[in-house]
Design an enzyme around this catalytic site. Structure first.
Site, PDB file in Angstrom:
ATOM      1  CD  GLU A 287      -2.668   1.325   0.043  1.00 15.51           C
ATOM      2  OE1 GLU A 287      -3.315   0.363  -0.391  1.00 15.51           O
ATOM      3  OE2 GLU A 287      -2.622   2.427  -0.541  1.00 15.51           O
TER       4      GLU A 287
ATOM      5  CE  LYS B  63       4.971   0.816   1.712  1.00 13.42           C
ATOM      6  NZ  LYS B  63       4.242   2.045   1.463  1.00 13.42           N
TER       7      LYS B  63
ATOM      8  CB  CYS C 134       5.870   3.513   7.226  1.00 12.38           C
ATOM      9  SG  CYS C 134       4.391   2.605   7.692  1.00 12.38           S
TER      10      CYS C 134
HETATM   11  P1  NAD Z   1      -1.952  -0.596  12.739  1.00 11.77           P
HETATM   12  O1  NAD Z   1      -1.124  -0.933  13.912  1.00 11.77           O
HETATM   13  O2  NAD Z   1      -2.739   0.667  12.714  1.00 11.77           O
HETATM   14  O3  NAD Z   1      -3.015  -1.781  12.496  1.00 11.77           O
HETATM   15  C1  NAD Z   1      -2.698  -3.135  12.537  1.00 11.77           C
HETATM   16  C2  NAD Z   1      -3.879  -3.887  13.149  1.00 11.77           C
HETATM   17  O4  NAD Z   1      -3.696  -5.293  12.957  1.00 11.77           O
HETATM   18  C3  NAD Z   1      -4.048  -3.693  14.654  1.00 11.77           C
HETATM   19  O5  NAD Z   1      -5.324  -3.119  14.914  1.00 11.77           O
HETATM   20  C4  NAD Z   1      -3.941  -5.109  15.239  1.00 11.77           C
HETATM   21  O6  NAD Z   1      -4.810  -5.338  16.336  1.00 11.77           O
HETATM   22  C5  NAD Z   1      -4.325  -5.949  14.050  1.00 11.77           C
HETATM   23  N1  NAD Z   1      -3.885  -7.355  14.077  1.00 11.77           N
HETATM   24  C6  NAD Z   1      -2.690  -7.870  14.476  1.00 11.77           C
HETATM   25  N2  NAD Z   1      -2.673  -9.222  14.293  1.00 11.77           N
HETATM   26  C7  NAD Z   1      -3.874  -9.552  13.761  1.00 11.77           C
HETATM   27  C8  NAD Z   1      -4.468 -10.772  13.340  1.00 11.77           C
HETATM   28  N3  NAD Z   1      -3.809 -11.948  13.393  1.00 11.77           N
HETATM   29  N4  NAD Z   1      -5.728 -10.755  12.848  1.00 11.77           N
HETATM   30  C9  NAD Z   1      -6.405  -9.579  12.754  1.00 11.77           C
HETATM   31  N5  NAD Z   1      -5.900  -8.390  13.134  1.00 11.77           N
HETATM   32  C10 NAD Z   1      -4.648  -8.370  13.617  1.00 11.77           C
HETATM   33  O7  NAD Z   1      -0.973  -0.670  11.477  1.00 11.77           O
HETATM   34  P2  NAD Z   1      -1.122   0.119  10.078  1.00 11.77           P
HETATM   35  O8  NAD Z   1      -0.618   1.506  10.196  1.00 11.77           O
HETATM   36  O9  NAD Z   1      -2.473  -0.116   9.524  1.00 11.77           O
HETATM   37  O10 NAD Z   1      -0.024  -0.675   9.206  1.00 11.77           O
HETATM   38  C11 NAD Z   1      -0.247  -1.997   8.788  1.00 11.77           C
HETATM   39  C12 NAD Z   1       0.813  -2.358   7.761  1.00 11.77           C
HETATM   40  O11 NAD Z   1       0.688  -1.509   6.623  1.00 11.77           O
HETATM   41  C13 NAD Z   1       2.251  -2.187   8.236  1.00 11.77           C
HETATM   42  O12 NAD Z   1       3.027  -3.220   7.688  1.00 11.77           O
HETATM   43  C14 NAD Z   1       2.666  -0.858   7.655  1.00 11.77           C
HETATM   44  O13 NAD Z   1       4.052  -0.795   7.423  1.00 11.77           O
HETATM   45  C15 NAD Z   1       1.929  -0.847   6.344  1.00 11.77           C
HETATM   46  N6  NAD Z   1       1.623   0.495   5.793  1.00 11.77           N
HETATM   47  C16 NAD Z   1       1.151   1.481   6.619  1.00 11.77           C
HETATM   48  C17 NAD Z   1       0.805   2.717   6.090  1.00 11.77           C
HETATM   49  C18 NAD Z   1       0.269   3.826   6.958  1.00 11.77           C
HETATM   50  O14 NAD Z   1       0.030   4.909   6.435  1.00 11.77           O
HETATM   51  N7  NAD Z   1       0.054   3.626   8.239  1.00 11.77           N
HETATM   52  C19 NAD Z   1       0.901   2.939   4.704  1.00 11.77           C
HETATM   53  C20 NAD Z   1       1.380   1.903   3.896  1.00 11.77           C
HETATM   54  C21 NAD Z   1       1.729   0.679   4.459  1.00 11.77           C
HETATM   55  C1  UGA Z   2       4.616   7.561   3.736  1.00  9.43           C
HETATM   56  C2  UGA Z   2       4.649   7.507   2.201  1.00  9.43           C
HETATM   57  O1  UGA Z   2       4.504   8.840   1.685  1.00  9.43           O
HETATM   58  C3  UGA Z   2       3.529   6.628   1.669  1.00  9.43           C
HETATM   59  O2  UGA Z   2       3.635   6.504   0.251  1.00  9.43           O
HETATM   60  C4  UGA Z   2       3.638   5.235   2.312  1.00  9.43           C
HETATM   61  O3  UGA Z   2       2.579   4.406   1.883  1.00  9.43           O
HETATM   62  C5  UGA Z   2       3.598   5.377   3.827  1.00  9.43           C
HETATM   63  O4  UGA Z   2       4.679   6.242   4.259  1.00  9.43           O
HETATM   64  C6  UGA Z   2       3.800   4.086   4.534  1.00  9.43           C
HETATM   65  O5  UGA Z   2       4.370   3.161   4.000  1.00  9.43           O
HETATM   66  O6  UGA Z   2       3.387   4.081   5.690  1.00  9.43           O
HETATM   67  P1  UGA Z   2       3.169   8.877   5.542  1.00  9.43           P
HETATM   68  O7  UGA Z   2       4.254   8.474   6.464  1.00  9.43           O
HETATM   69  O8  UGA Z   2       1.766   8.608   5.927  1.00  9.43           O
HETATM   70  O9  UGA Z   2       3.384   8.182   4.110  1.00  9.43           O
HETATM   71  O10 UGA Z   2       3.259  10.455   5.252  1.00  9.43           O
HETATM   72  P2  UGA Z   2       4.284  11.346   4.404  1.00  9.43           P
HETATM   73  O11 UGA Z   2       3.512  12.366   3.702  1.00  9.43           O
HETATM   74  O12 UGA Z   2       5.192  10.521   3.576  1.00  9.43           O
HETATM   75  O13 UGA Z   2       5.123  12.081   5.543  1.00  9.43           O
HETATM   76  C7  UGA Z   2       6.057  11.379   6.332  1.00  9.43           C
HETATM   77  C8  UGA Z   2       6.835  12.364   7.187  1.00  9.43           C
HETATM   78  O14 UGA Z   2       7.720  13.133   6.378  1.00  9.43           O
HETATM   79  C9  UGA Z   2       5.966  13.373   7.929  1.00  9.43           C
HETATM   80  O15 UGA Z   2       6.481  13.598   9.213  1.00  9.43           O
HETATM   81  C10 UGA Z   2       6.077  14.626   7.083  1.00  9.43           C
HETATM   82  O16 UGA Z   2       5.849  15.802   7.798  1.00  9.43           O
HETATM   83  C11 UGA Z   2       7.522  14.510   6.620  1.00  9.43           C
HETATM   84  N1  UGA Z   2       7.806  15.251   5.367  1.00  9.43           N
HETATM   85  C12 UGA Z   2       7.169  14.914   4.224  1.00  9.43           C
HETATM   86  C13 UGA Z   2       8.742  16.258   5.380  1.00  9.43           C
HETATM   87  O17 UGA Z   2       9.352  16.560   6.419  1.00  9.43           O
HETATM   88  N2  UGA Z   2       9.016  16.920   4.210  1.00  9.43           N
HETATM   89  C14 UGA Z   2       8.392  16.610   3.038  1.00  9.43           C
HETATM   90  O18 UGA Z   2       8.709  17.248   2.002  1.00  9.43           O
HETATM   91  C15 UGA Z   2       7.450  15.578   3.048  1.00  9.43           C
END
Ligand code: NAD
Ligand code: UGA
Length: 462
Positions: free
Chosen positions: A160, A219, A275
């Protein structure tokens, strides 16, 4: 293979929003989002969603109760699904081999074991969590070894790329959807089935298909490249402060070069979020595991510059306030790791507040979306004792309450509302000299000077 029923394990920042979007765009598919965290599921079923994202409530409400369901009843949802997304957390390992760098895959493994236990027939398992390369092999092995029926599994990688704060628009109009699958007829059939789900709203040319390992690695690499740009511009911000150059002007000048591009060049107090750091450390660990110390050191330096940027901001505050902040009231505007989210994971603000409190400062925090409980939990997690939090950390209801009687104010999150603060009023409320430390370069520099503040702006100096 036509998908009519989807289940998602993990109702967090990724599972909830992505599944809500799929449900909204594919009314013919039943989507069930599962989590064992009852409070989270209750919140998804309520008017107060556990995740704040502009536009998300509308998307959820358009499908919830029709073809979008949130439940803690995992087994029946898995059993009924043709396709199961795994969206569980993959935090950095805190102990044992690879501690501090490698991804902790315990939730991935428990999800795979549960799927194996209850599945029958053909299932497509989709890794949406961010994981190290080759995790698909581990998932496949767990599924095959633990299935007691004639179930067959195809594992796909579909990382994602949404960013928090813009999740809805990112999902609605993604730059690309990436899907990796096994290079076998069954693998390709599963991959096509997932392509057809996204094709309900994403143009086909934006749906990229690769082998499993390219998808998994892309990713980590995407996040590493994005974070590297921020560390690059932040390293230059220090040089700008020393020379009289203006980092925003430099970013604009280089960003006009189409080979460089203008995005992700905003200097800041350091990147946060759940992340970037985790995924770079994971990449570092992968490089080390494959005996590639030079690439490991190169990527580690992106995190090191980020840590340095946070520390030098605190040092700037302390030195400017006549070398001591002990007993001084410091207003902190913004605690979330970026604007338009209530997420604080790895927020630069946590580290900056911790270090100011370590200098005995009295910190007053205002953030429009982050609840007080989250701030207290984050500060406890970084080692500030509860009695110190009670004594030295205050939460304010608005920016003006935060700055009342303050020696200094620091902007740490770029919330839009901070751009239009009533600066004369703030100046009147603060002790003099009224020091401002703009960690996001969002306050109008000319107006700060005009109204009598002593301002330091990241990448611009004093
Ligand atoms: P999160 O901690 O918000 O959510 C994860 C959820 O999974 C928790 O609510 C937990 O209770 C649940 N869980 C754990 N084990 C489980 C199981 N066996 N069955 C069902 N539920 C279970 O995490 P998130 O921010 O949603 O991130 C999830 C993944 O996506 C990570 O690998 C992260 O790196 C990736 N990711 C996150 C973002 C972001 O913006 N947060 C963007 C891209 C990718
Ligand atoms: C980031 C990536 O942008 C997403 O594509 C990815 O899916 C996600 O991580 C993930 O894998 O979790 P996110 O962390 O939600 O998304 O937000 P960003 O907009 O990337 O910002 C990350 C951090 O960098 C923030 O603290 C933001 O303030 C900072 N940032 C961003 C800067 O300091 N300068 C910039 O120019 C951009």
């Amino acid at each position: 293979m036509i998908i009519t029923s989807i289940c998602c394990l993990g109702a967090g920042y990724v599972g909830g929003p992505t599944m809500a979007m799929i449900a909204a765009k594919c009314p013919h598919i039943q989507v069930t989002v599962c989590d064992m965290n009852q409070a989270r599921i209750d919140a998804w079923n309520s008017d107060t969603l556990p995740v704040y994202e502009p536009g998300l409530k509308e998307v959820v409400e358009s499908a919830r109760g029709k073809n979008l369901h949130f439940t803690t009843d995992l087994k029946p949802a898995i059993a009924a699904a043709d396709l199961i997304f795994v969206c569980v957390g993959t935090p950095t390992k805190s102990h044992g081999i690879g501690a501090g760098r490698a991804a902790d895959l315990r939730y991935i493994e428990s999800a795979a074991r549960l799927i194996a236990e209850v599945s029958e027939g053909n299932k497509i398992i989709v890794e949406k969590s961010t994981i190290p390369v080759k995790t698909a092999t581990a998932i496949q092995a767990i599924l095959t070894a633990n299935s007691t029926t004639n179930a067959t599994f195809q594992v796909l990688s579909n990382p994602e790329f949404l960013a928090e704060g813009t999740a809805v628009t990112d999902m609605e109009n993604p730059d690309r959807i990436l899907i990796g699958g096994e290079q076998t007829p069954e693998g390709q059939a599963a991959l096509e089935a997932l392509v057809s789900v996204y094709a309900n709203w994403v143009p086909r040319e934006k749906i990229i298909t690769t082998n499993l390992w390219s998808s998994e690695l892309s990713k980590l690499v995407a996040n590493a490249f994005l974070a590297q740009r921020i560390s690059s511009i932040n390293s230059i911000s220090a040089l700008c402060e020393a020379t009289g150059a203006d980092v925003d002007e430099v970013a604009r000048a280089i960003g006009f070069d189409s080979r460089i591009g203008s995005k992700f060049l905003k200097a800041s107090v350091g990147f946060g979020g759940s992340c970037f750091q985790k995924d770079i450390l994971n990449l570092v660990y992968l490089c080390e595991s494959f005996n590639l110390p030079e690439p490991a050191a190169y990527w580690r330096s992106v995190v090191e510059i980020n840590d340095w940027q946070k520390s030098r901001f605190v040092e700037k505050i302390v030195r400017t306030l006549f070398n001591t902040v002990a007993g001084k009231r410091i207003a902190i505007l913004g605690f979330a790791f970026k604007k338009d989210t209530n997420d604080t994971r790895e927020s630069a603000a946590i580290h900056i507040v911790r270090d100011l409190v370590a200098e005995n400062a009295h910190v007053v925090i205002y953030d429009p979306r982050v609840p007080v409980e989250t701030i207290h939990r984050d500060l406890l997690d970084v080692g500030i004792p509860q009695d110190i939090i009670n004594f030295n950390v205050e939460i304010a209801a608005d920016p003006y309450a935060a700055v009342t009687g303050a020696h200094a104010l620091a902007t740490l999150t770029e919330w839009d509302e901070f751009r239009t603060l009533d600066l004369p009023r703030i100046h009147g409320l603060m002790l003099k000299p009224a020091f401002v430390f703009d960690g996001r370069a969002i306050l109008p520099a000319d107006a700060l000077a005009k109204h009598g503040f002593k301002a330091f702006v990241i990448g611009k100096g004093e």
